[in-house]
Design an enzyme around this catalytic site. Structure first.
Site, PDB file in Angstrom:
ATOM      1  N   GLU A  34      54.476 138.372  20.127  1.00 44.04           N
ATOM      2  CA  GLU A  34      53.320 139.138  20.558  1.00 44.04           C
ATOM      3  C   GLU A  34      53.858 140.455  21.124  1.00 44.04           C
ATOM      4  O   GLU A  34      54.752 140.438  21.968  1.00 44.04           O
ATOM      5  CB  GLU A  34      52.559 138.360  21.646  1.00 44.04           C
ATOM      6  CG  GLU A  34      51.242 139.018  21.962  1.00 44.04           C
ATOM      7  CD  GLU A  34      50.449 138.302  23.057  1.00 44.04           C
ATOM      8  OE1 GLU A  34      50.813 137.177  23.436  1.00 44.04           O
ATOM      9  OE2 GLU A  34      49.477 138.914  23.524  1.00 44.04           O
ATOM     10  N   ARG A 259      62.522 125.365  24.119  1.00 44.31           N
ATOM     11  CA  ARG A 259      62.854 126.760  24.370  1.00 44.31           C
ATOM     12  C   ARG A 259      64.155 126.866  25.143  1.00 44.31           C
ATOM     13  O   ARG A 259      64.597 125.926  25.793  1.00 44.31           O
ATOM     14  CB  ARG A 259      61.723 127.450  25.126  1.00 44.31           C
ATOM     15  CG  ARG A 259      61.434 126.891  26.495  1.00 44.31           C
ATOM     16  CD  ARG A 259      60.093 127.371  27.020  1.00 44.31           C
ATOM     17  NE  ARG A 259      60.080 128.803  27.264  1.00 44.31           N
ATOM     18  CZ  ARG A 259      59.206 129.649  26.709  1.00 44.31           C
ATOM     19  NH1 ARG A 259      58.278 129.200  25.908  1.00 44.31           N
ATOM     20  NH2 ARG A 259      59.259 130.917  26.983  1.00 44.31           N
ATOM     21  N   LYS A 269      58.163 136.938  29.495  1.00 48.11           N
ATOM     22  CA  LYS A 269      57.830 138.362  29.390  1.00 48.11           C
ATOM     23  C   LYS A 269      56.958 138.813  30.550  1.00 48.11           C
ATOM     24  O   LYS A 269      57.097 139.918  31.042  1.00 48.11           O
ATOM     25  CB  LYS A 269      57.093 138.615  28.071  1.00 48.11           C
ATOM     26  CG  LYS A 269      58.026 138.962  26.932  1.00 48.11           C
ATOM     27  CD  LYS A 269      57.242 139.346  25.696  1.00 48.11           C
ATOM     28  CE  LYS A 269      56.645 138.125  25.034  1.00 48.11           C
ATOM     29  NZ  LYS A 269      55.985 138.396  23.767  1.00 48.11           N
TER      30      LYS A 269
HETATM   31  P1  ATP Z   1      57.114 134.689  26.836  1.00 45.12           P
HETATM   32  O1  ATP Z   1      56.533 133.514  27.549  1.00 45.12           O
HETATM   33  O2  ATP Z   1      58.455 135.087  27.299  1.00 45.12           O
HETATM   34  O3  ATP Z   1      56.170 135.840  26.724  1.00 45.12           O
HETATM   35  P2  ATP Z   1      56.233 133.892  24.330  1.00 45.12           P
HETATM   36  O4  ATP Z   1      56.469 132.614  23.655  1.00 45.12           O
HETATM   37  O5  ATP Z   1      54.863 134.044  24.877  1.00 45.12           O
HETATM   38  O6  ATP Z   1      57.359 134.152  25.390  1.00 45.12           O
HETATM   39  P3  ATP Z   1      56.103 135.369  21.922  1.00 45.12           P
HETATM   40  O7  ATP Z   1      56.168 136.812  21.705  1.00 45.12           O
HETATM   41  O8  ATP Z   1      54.831 134.666  21.620  1.00 45.12           O
HETATM   42  O9  ATP Z   1      56.517 135.136  23.430  1.00 45.12           O
HETATM   43  O10 ATP Z   1      57.313 134.639  21.208  1.00 45.12           O
HETATM   44  C1  ATP Z   1      57.710 134.864  19.891  1.00 45.12           C
HETATM   45  C2  ATP Z   1      58.499 133.681  19.425  1.00 45.12           C
HETATM   46  O11 ATP Z   1      59.652 133.506  20.246  1.00 45.12           O
HETATM   47  C3  ATP Z   1      57.682 132.424  19.508  1.00 45.12           C
HETATM   48  O12 ATP Z   1      57.818 131.724  18.287  1.00 45.12           O
HETATM   49  C4  ATP Z   1      58.287 131.664  20.646  1.00 45.12           C
HETATM   50  O13 ATP Z   1      58.233 130.292  20.411  1.00 45.12           O
HETATM   51  C5  ATP Z   1      59.732 132.166  20.679  1.00 45.12           C
HETATM   52  N1  ATP Z   1      60.284 132.091  22.024  1.00 45.12           N
HETATM   53  C6  ATP Z   1      59.818 132.707  23.128  1.00 45.12           C
HETATM   54  N2  ATP Z   1      60.548 132.371  24.209  1.00 45.12           N
HETATM   55  C7  ATP Z   1      61.527 131.533  23.778  1.00 45.12           C
HETATM   56  C8  ATP Z   1      62.615 130.834  24.415  1.00 45.12           C
HETATM   57  N3  ATP Z   1      62.853 130.947  25.712  1.00 45.12           N
HETATM   58  N4  ATP Z   1      63.412 130.064  23.641  1.00 45.12           N
HETATM   59  C9  ATP Z   1      63.189 129.971  22.325  1.00 45.12           C
HETATM   60  N5  ATP Z   1      62.191 130.584  21.664  1.00 45.12           N
HETATM   61  C10 ATP Z   1      61.357 131.359  22.376  1.00 45.12           C
HETATM   62 MG    MG Z   2      53.328 133.632  23.127  1.00 43.02          MG
END
Ligand code: ATP
Ligand code: MG
Length: 550
Positions: A34, A259, A269
């Site tokens: 995102e 994760r 984020k």
């Molecule tokens: P955050 O909570 O940090 O914003 P998010 O999952 O909401 O992370 P996205 O931009 O939706 O952020 O993530 C893009 C991809 O990265 C998704 O497929 C998510 O599963 C993966 N991802 C995000 N954080 C991690 C992590 N700590 N370990 C492994 N994969 C991750």
């Molecule tokens: Mg997300």
């Protein structure tokens, strides 16, 4: 660690089976960020996993921006994400935006309405939450649940046309208000948001929810394996429901993995954005940040991050990886690549009283003893040099082998020197040492007359280049979570230490992001933001030694 490396991960096993059983004839994955912030090291795990999985099966990986929330998204984040994925070393096949599919998603929503599987609800967000029930109690049906197809079609179109304000109406799936899975209790599919979208501008004022947009995006692109983190495991039945009921041709398979969590590291984020917005750090690329851009500016290499991600592997159980493991991989990567050089971070002047005044000699030094192919460099030596303040003690304890009155040490690449006199200022601080040198002891001449136990680094004073050194400690101190405290209360007040010292004169050619090993100190990166034509600024990447063992 459950799985030791990528070549044995359980996802690969699933993909293999799917190909063998003929469920798929190719492999398509996607990385779906995102664009609401910069990527962090957790995202790197997902990037490496998705790209390398597809690569192994000669498949494809798309970069898809999951941009369904216009209030939080921005072109700056889109640009930084593209830059970071490229820097990590990956080429996406297709570059897509969930917003590219808004028309098709809207059509599929109409299909659900026509099938009696979606309805427009007037309940507020709070009411929907209250009606949803709990894990032990079934939910309550909305009074609007049984609107006719015609009424729903009409209301949904009017939602799209902007006749209602934010939150006045939503489109919900009609599934099962008593499902044991809360995600299946008539989840919201569309909400109203009168906001300008970074990609579609003001064309839309209704936006699909993640649980509706994600499976449709995957199916539209022909993604075969949709890999996400474990929090989405309970959403999988809904994912499959959307694909099936929307009558999508492709049937992507959602697979979850744990994760990445790292010690002393914030990995969300939202929280990282808070650190930026509240100016705890100097931007998303602050070298203390676990963002890809922060790691890059700190001096981490793409190879080190990729190797780290491969080594931690992919599992279905949560664990926290020691941040020292990441550091281990950058040390490994730089060991043979980074030129060695000498830098004095906290200088103390030394005058060599028996060295001829006005004379400067050039000494030969290896650029990297572990990689002789890198050749040699020339460093000046003269009557005045700087050593490290910490390499002198007036009243040393036993087994102190560095400089103290009457003691002799070796200067790396140069001569033995002996401390003869200590000069102090009015406050009693040591400001200068007077030493003598022994011309017989020149490095490289095979002198064996006597031995000394300490070897110090140094920089010749007249030609030294002033430099700034930025040393980092963890940004977040891992402490027990206390009642009423947030992660901001765990910010380390001493995460940055700035020192002013000197580097060898040949460093004047160093460019932004060049990496060096400073003898006895560690690996350093030329900071691309603070370095000017006047002054080099170095970021400590990692110290030389670690107790960490793989
Ligand atoms: P955050 O909570 O940090 O914003 P998010 O999952 O909401 O992370 P996205 O931009 O939706 O952020 O993530 C893009 C991809 O990265 C998704 O497929 C998510 O599963 C993966 N991802 C995000 N954080 C991690 C992590 N700590 N370990 C492994 N994969 C991750
Ligand atoms: Mg997300």
């Amino acid at each position: 660690m459950e799985s030791t490396n990528n070549s044995s991960n359980f996802i690969k096993h699933i993909v293999n089976e799917d190909l063998k059983e003929g469920r798929n004839d190719e492999v398509v994955t996607r990385f779906p960020p995102e664009p609401n912030g910069y990527l962090h090291i957790g995202h790197a795990k997902s990037i490496v996993l998705n790209f390398e999985l597809a690569d192994e099966f000669k498949g494809k990986t798309n970069l898809r921006f999951d941009d369904t929330n216009p209030l939080k998204e921005d072109q700056e984040f889109v640009d930084s994400i593209k830059e970071d994925v490229t820097w990590l070393g990956y080429d996406w096949d297709g570059l897509f935006y969930a917003s590219d599919y808004f028309n098709e998603m809207y059509e599929r929503a109409i299909l659900l309405i026509k099938k009696g599987l979606a309805y427009v609800d007037d309940l507020s967000a709070e009411e929907i939450r209250a009606y949803r029930g709990t894990l032990t109690e079934p939910g309550k049906e909305s009074p609007h649940r049984n609107r006719t197809v015609e009424e729903n079609l009409d209301l949904f179109e009017r939602m799209k046309n902007g006749e209602f304000g934010n939150g006045e109406k939503v489109l919900r799936a009609k599934i099962d208000m008593s499902s044991p899975n809360l995600n299946m209790r008539d989840p919201v599919l569309y909400r109203i948001s009168h906001a300008t979208h970074h990609n579609t501008g003001d064309k839309w004022c209704i936006y699909p929810m993640y649980d509706f947009a994600h499976p449709l995006g995957d199916a539209i692109e022909g993604v075969t394996h949709s890999i996400c983190t474990l929090e989405f495991e309970d959403h999988r039945p809904l994912y499959n429901w959307v694909v099936e009921q929307c009558e999508m041709e492709a049937t992507p398979k959602q697979i979850e993995f744990a994760r990445l969590n790292l010690t002393n590291t914030i990995m969300s984020k939202r929280n990282l954005k808070q650190l930026v917005d509240e100016k705890v750090v100097d931007g998303w690329d602050d070298p203390r940040m676990p963002t890809i851009s922060g790691l890059r500016r700190r001096g981490f290499t793409p190879e080190s991050i990729r190797n780290f991600c491969r080594e931690i592997g992919v599992a279905r159980s949560y664990s926290t990886v020691d941040v020292q493991m990441l550091e281990h991989f950058v040390r490994e990567d730089l060991k043979l690549k980074a030129p060695r050089t000498m830098a004095v971070l906290k200088p103390l002047k030394v005058v060599i009283t028996n060295y001829p005044e006005g004379q400067v000699e050039m000494l030969d030094a290896e650029i990297n003893p572990e990689n002789p192919e890198m050749g040699t460099r020339q460093i000046p030596f003269s009557r005045e040099i700087y050593i490290e303040q910490e390499d002198f003690m007036e009243n040393p304890p036993k087994k102190y082998f560095r400089l103290f009155p009457g003691n002799e040490v070796r200067l790396k690449h140069a001569y033995f020197i002996k401390c003869e006199e200590v000069i102090k200022d009015d406050n009693g601080n040591v400001v200068e040492l007077r030493c003598t040198y022994d011309p017989e002891t020149k490095s490289g001449t095979g002198f064996t007359g006597r031995k000394v136990k300490g070897t110090l680094h140094w920089v010749e004073a007249a030609n030294a280049k002033p430099a700034e050194f930025r040393l980092y400690n963890p940004l977040i101190l891992d402490e027990e979570k206390e009642e009423g405290k947030t992660f901001l209360d765990h910010v380390n007040p001493n995460s940055l230490e700035i020192l002013k010292g000197f580097v060898e004169p040949n460093m004047s050619e160093a460019k932004a992001n060049d990496k060096f090993q400073f003898f006895r100190h560690g690996y350093f990166n030329v900071d691309p933001k603070h370095t000017t034509s006047e002054q080099l600024v170095f970021n400590l990447i990692v110290s030389l030694k670690s107790s960490f063992k793989l």
